[in-house]
Structure formats: C-alpha cells, structure tokens
Enzyme design. Structure first.
Site, short mmCIF file in Angstrom:
data_model
loop_
_atom_site.label_atom_id
_atom_site.label_comp_id
_atom_site.label_asym_id
_atom_site.label_seq_id
_atom_site.Cartn_x
_atom_site.Cartn_y
_atom_site.Cartn_z
N GLY A 488 39.49 34.76 36.52
CA GLY A 488 38.52 35.56 35.79
C GLY A 488 38.33 36.94 36.39
O GLY A 488 38.28 37.95 35.67
N HIS A 489 38.24 37.01 37.72
CA HIS A 489 38.12 38.32 38.38
C HIS A 489 39.37 39.17 38.16
O HIS A 489 39.27 40.39 37.96
CB HIS A 489 37.86 38.12 39.87
CG HIS A 489 36.46 37.71 40.19
ND1 HIS A 489 36.01 36.41 40.07
CD2 HIS A 489 35.38 38.43 40.61
CE1 HIS A 489 34.73 36.35 40.42
NE2 HIS A 489 34.33 37.55 40.75
N GLU A 490 40.53 38.54 38.24
CA GLU A 490 41.77 39.28 38.03
C GLU A 490 41.87 39.80 36.60
O GLU A 490 42.37 40.91 36.35
CB GLU A 490 42.97 38.39 38.36
CG GLU A 490 44.32 39.07 38.23
CD GLU A 490 44.48 40.22 39.22
OE1 GLU A 490 45.24 41.17 38.89
OE2 GLU A 490 43.87 40.17 40.31
#
Length: 552
Positions: A488-490
């Site tokens: 999700g962060h990527e």
C-alpha cells in the site's frame, strides 16, 4: 507611633493601658524570655505565667493546675500552630525527595506548552520566509505549489465524489448475497464477486489520475482517499457478509436435525488483542463441545447484535446507515457506534480552520525548503558523471531535507489525525476519538505502527491478521500484514512520483528484522536508546526515500 506599638486594653479592675509583648533586640533579654513572650523571674516562671497575677498577654489564656487533659491538648496544639506561623527574617524552604518534570521517573505528562511553542516556531518560520521573499521578489509568497493545488480542482472534486459514490454498490450487492439461496450466498460465491468488484474498482480509480495527467498534489489526495475508501468498503462488505452467514445459521437451527452445530464464529472486533485472536478459537471450541443447543443460538444471536445492544442485523442494511458509515472517521464497520450528545460547532469551526492552516504551512514548507533543494540537486546530478560526486550530492540533499521533512511529517500527522478526523467526528457526533496514541515514545516499528495510525491498525488487525489467523501461524500472519501494508505504501509513492522503484516497500519490510534485533536481550528494555534510534531512522528515512524517488 504610640498607637502602633501599644495595645489599648481596658481592664475592668484597673483600666491600665499595657504595651503589647514584643521580641527584644538584646540577646541577653531574649535568652531570659519565656515561651509565651514574658520575662522570666528568679523562680524561672515568666510574669505572664505567674498564677498570682491573674493577667494575660492577650494571646493565650493561662490554664489552671487542675485543667483536664483535653484542655491541655488544645492549648498545646494552639501553641504549635502559632509557632509555625511566626514570620522569619529568612523564610525556610521545604525540601523533599522529588524528581524533575523530564525525569523518566516523573509522573508529569502535561507538556502543552511545547505544543504551543511548536506553532510559534512555525509562525516565526512563515514570517521570516515572507520577509525574505519580499526582499528577493517583492512578493511575500511563491506561487508554484499554489498553482498546482488549484489546477483542475473541480475535476478532482467531481471525480472524488464519483469514487465515493461508487462504493455504495456494496449495499445492493450484499442484499443480493443475503437473499440468495444458491451460489451467490456469501459463503459460496458472494465473497468472490465482492472481491472481484473491489479489485476492478481499485484498478479503475488508481489509473484515473494517470489518464487525465493530474498534478502530483492532486494524486497525493486522490490516491490516499481511494485507499481509505477501499478499506471502508471492504470492512462493510465482509463484516456484513459474515453476519449474513451467521443469520442463516441461526435460522437453520429452527430444524436442529439438519443444521450445523459447530461453534459460533466471532468476528474480530477492532479492539481485540492479538493474543485473544490466537487463543479464543481453541478455548471456545473446547467449551462448545459441552454446551447445549440453546447456548449456540444465544451465541449466534449475540453476534448479530451490536456491542451497544441497540441495532440487530439486518436492521442496519439501509442507505442512511451506509451514509453515516461513510462519514464517521473509522475504517472498521460496526452495527452501531458510541455517540456524543450534540455537535460542538465552535470546536468544528476551529478544527476546520486548523485544517486550512496546516495546508498553508505544508505549502510554505514544500515551496521554500523542499522543492528548491530537489530542483538544484537534479540540475547538478545531470551535469556530472562521477560516482563520488553523485554520492556527495545525494548526501547533501538528504541532509538539507532532514528538518523540512520532519516538519512536514508532523504537520501531515496533525492535519489528518487531529483536525480532519476530529472535524468529521464532530459532524457525526462520533464519540471514540482515539485516533492516535503516544507514538512519539515508540521504541520499535511495531509499536509505532500500532500507535500512530490507530484506524489503519484496527483495520489490518481485524481484516488481515484476524482473517489469516485460522489458516496461518502467528508469524506468517504478521508477515502477510506487513507485506500488504508495504504494498500500500509503495502504491502511494508510485502514484505520486509516477515511478516504480520499490524503495518504500524495501524500507518497510526491513522493519521486521530491525524489530527482531530490538527484541534481543542486548537491546530490549533500553527505552531511551531505542527511542533515539526510532527518531533517527524516521527523520533520515523520510528525506532519503524522497531523494531516491525524485532524483534516481
């Protein structure tokens, strides 16, 4: 002076005016004084204590020799209190064994003054920046980022509204799953249909900004909002799907001969501890073997009822309930939430004002202290080919971005978790406003992930860790949870920079071996050292990841 030195006392016997007893300045006379201030006679008694005089100093009444013990106690207590109230030329100071406010053993926790100092420091930063810009350009602000914020703002607003509205398809889909008698039941094919819809929904809205060439500022907002509503939609659909299965089981128990008597499945609450998730199933299975059918019905009925006891499934399957869930500041769906009595409009006004104030400060910070550094570093990197010079420029860029990114991180935290979520909590009268804990005291990344973003932590614990525990071990469930969070962060970083590099994914997955190292006996328990390491890695990691994504 005579009136201030003497006490006018009209005695009925002789009417004599006598002087008030004062402390003599002569040490010889002082040693000859009695405890009550009178001068001692040759017999050792002061004149005020002589029984034959029948007189008093005006400050105490002599007690007769045959006074009862209670009267003697009262007289002694009065003398002690008067002695404590005597004024001293150099007042004494009460010393005790105490610690300072910043001592680790101190129970003092009110540091609101530093919060005010933080805002004053930001105000000083804005004022000095304005004065410098007036000197250099004649205008108080630069307008590069402002132009990005207002570009295609109406298109962004309409698209965001359509994205939020498209999540409401989960409600009619769920009604179809609930009423189905065939393969579209939730446990059969309904879960697969919902999962396919969510995957297509995510692909559409993540690619939407790329199709229309939005600015990076618009993509920051829209991507974060898209992921937020993906989690809200998933929680609504899967929790209600679990309740529909529970309802079918309860109805089937009307004919217990053909119904399943397996233990009731309790869906993890957002406040359920990880250890409870690991042990509750085994304990319940052992207990249900000895329970009667009526108790199984009771367990299923409790699962269909809200924790507050006011709403029972399927009473919640209404558009008003779904609209309320969309607005409340939480990612985990429940049949019912605790509420405040009313909306405090003054508090809502201040929180709304603070949102725009933080956005203004974020714009100033990025415009003045982040973008110029990255622009200058990009030009310098394009003109050199030496590896050593490249590393030197990268190191200098990272060092120059340390403080601006620390300020940006704190402002983003405040604007989201204190002001935006707080404002929506006021609008919806949502009572549980524990959106974060004291993450600044974190000693490892697991503790930070639990405390800095409590809504996302509750979602991951309930719908990822809790959903995977029946099939995976505890360590594997933790790995899957971290893996999904890293992806999700990527995704967010890739949408913002339009690059797929994997730096953010790698940095987050490296937290697991770091946490394992911090659990060893050489490091575990050293809270000060671990907190220092946490802050260093946090500040250094933000500027390093930004520099790598933008410049490499």
């Amino acid at each position: 002076m005579a009136h201030s030195t003497f006490q006018h006392r009209h005695d009925a016997s002789d009417g004599i005016i006598r002087p008030r007893p004062v402390k003599p300045g002569n040490p010889a006379v002082l040693r000859a004084q009695g405890e009550d201030g009178g001068l001692k006679t040759n017999g050792g008694l002061s004149k005020l204590e002589m029984p034959a005089s029948g007189l008093s100093s005006g400050r105490s009444t002599p007690l007769p020799p045959d006074a009862p013990p209670s009267a003697l106690s009262i007289s002694s207590a009065r003398k002690q209190i008067r002695a404590q109230q005597k004024h001293r030329l150099f007042p004494s100071i009460d010393y005790a064994a105490r610690v300072s406010h910043f001592d680790p053993k101190s129970d003092y926790r009110d540091f609101r003054g530093f919060f005010i100092l933080f805002w004053i420091g930001l105000a000083i930063m804005v004022i000095t920046t304005m004065l410098r810009n007036i000197k250099d350009t004649g205008f108080p602000f630069r307008f590069g980022v402002w132009a990005l914020l207002i570009e295609r703002v109406w298109q962004l607003a309409l698209t965001d509204g359509a994205m939020v509205l498209s999540t409401s398809l989960s409600l009619p889909l769920h009604k179809i799953f609930r009423n189905s008698k065939g393969w579209l039941k939730w446990a059969s094919g309904g879960m697969a249909v919902q999962s396919i819809y969510q995957a297509c929904w995510l692909v559409l809205w993540v690619n939407w900004p790329f199709m229309f060439g939005w600015t990076w500022t618009a993509q920051v907002f829209f991507t974060l909002h898209t992921i937020t509503f993906l989690m809200k939609m998933h929680s609504y659909a899967f929790y209600n799907g679990h309740l529909s299965t529970t309802e079918h089981r309860l109805s089937a128990l009307d004919n217990p001969e053909s119904a399943s008597t397996a233990a009731a499945v309790r869906y993890p609450r957002s406040s359920t501890n990880l250890t409870e998730l690991d042990t509750s199933k085994e304990k319940k299975a052992h207990k249900d073997e000895e329970e009667a059918l009526s108790e199984l019905r009771e367990d299923l009925a409790i699962e269909l009822t809200s924790p507050l006891g006011q709403v029972t499934y399927p009473q919640n399957l209404t558009w008003s309930n779904y609209t309320d869930y969309i607005l409340v500041p939480t990612l985990c769906y429940e049949l019912e939430y605790p509420r405040t009595e009313r909306t405090q409009y003054l508090e809502l006004f201040w929180k709304t004002l603070a949102v725009f104030g933080c956005i203004f400060l974020l714009t100033i910070t990025s415009e003045e202290f982040i973008l110029p550094v990255l622009h200058d570093a990009s030009i310098r990197l394009n003109s050199i080919s030496s590896t050593s010079e490249t590393l030197l420029i990268m190191s200098e860029t990272i060092s120059l971005l340390l403080f601006p990114f620390m300020v940006t991180f704190l402002l983003v935290f405040l604007v989201i978790f204190e002001y935006v979520l707080g404002a929506f909590a006021e609008i919806t009268c949502f009572a549980d406003r524990h959106f974060y804990s004291d993450w600044w005291n974190s000693c490892d990344w697991l503790e930070f992930s639990r405390e800095w973003n409590i809504p996302v932590h509750h979602f991951l614990r309930r719908h990822v860790y809790g959903a995977s525990r029946p099939y995976l071990s505890r360590n594997m469930s933790t790995l899957v949870t971290f893996l999904l969070s890293a992806l999700g962060h990527e995704l967010v970083l890739g949408c913002i920079t339009k690059k797929v590099r994997g730096y953010g994914f790698l940095a987050q997955m490296l937290q697991l071996p770091i946490v394992a190292l911090q659990q060893t006996r050489w490091v575990k328990g050293k809270r000060l050292f671990n907190n220092i390491c946490f802050w260093i890695s946090m500040i250094l990691g933000l500027s390093m990841i930004c520099s790598l994504y933008v410049l490499v």
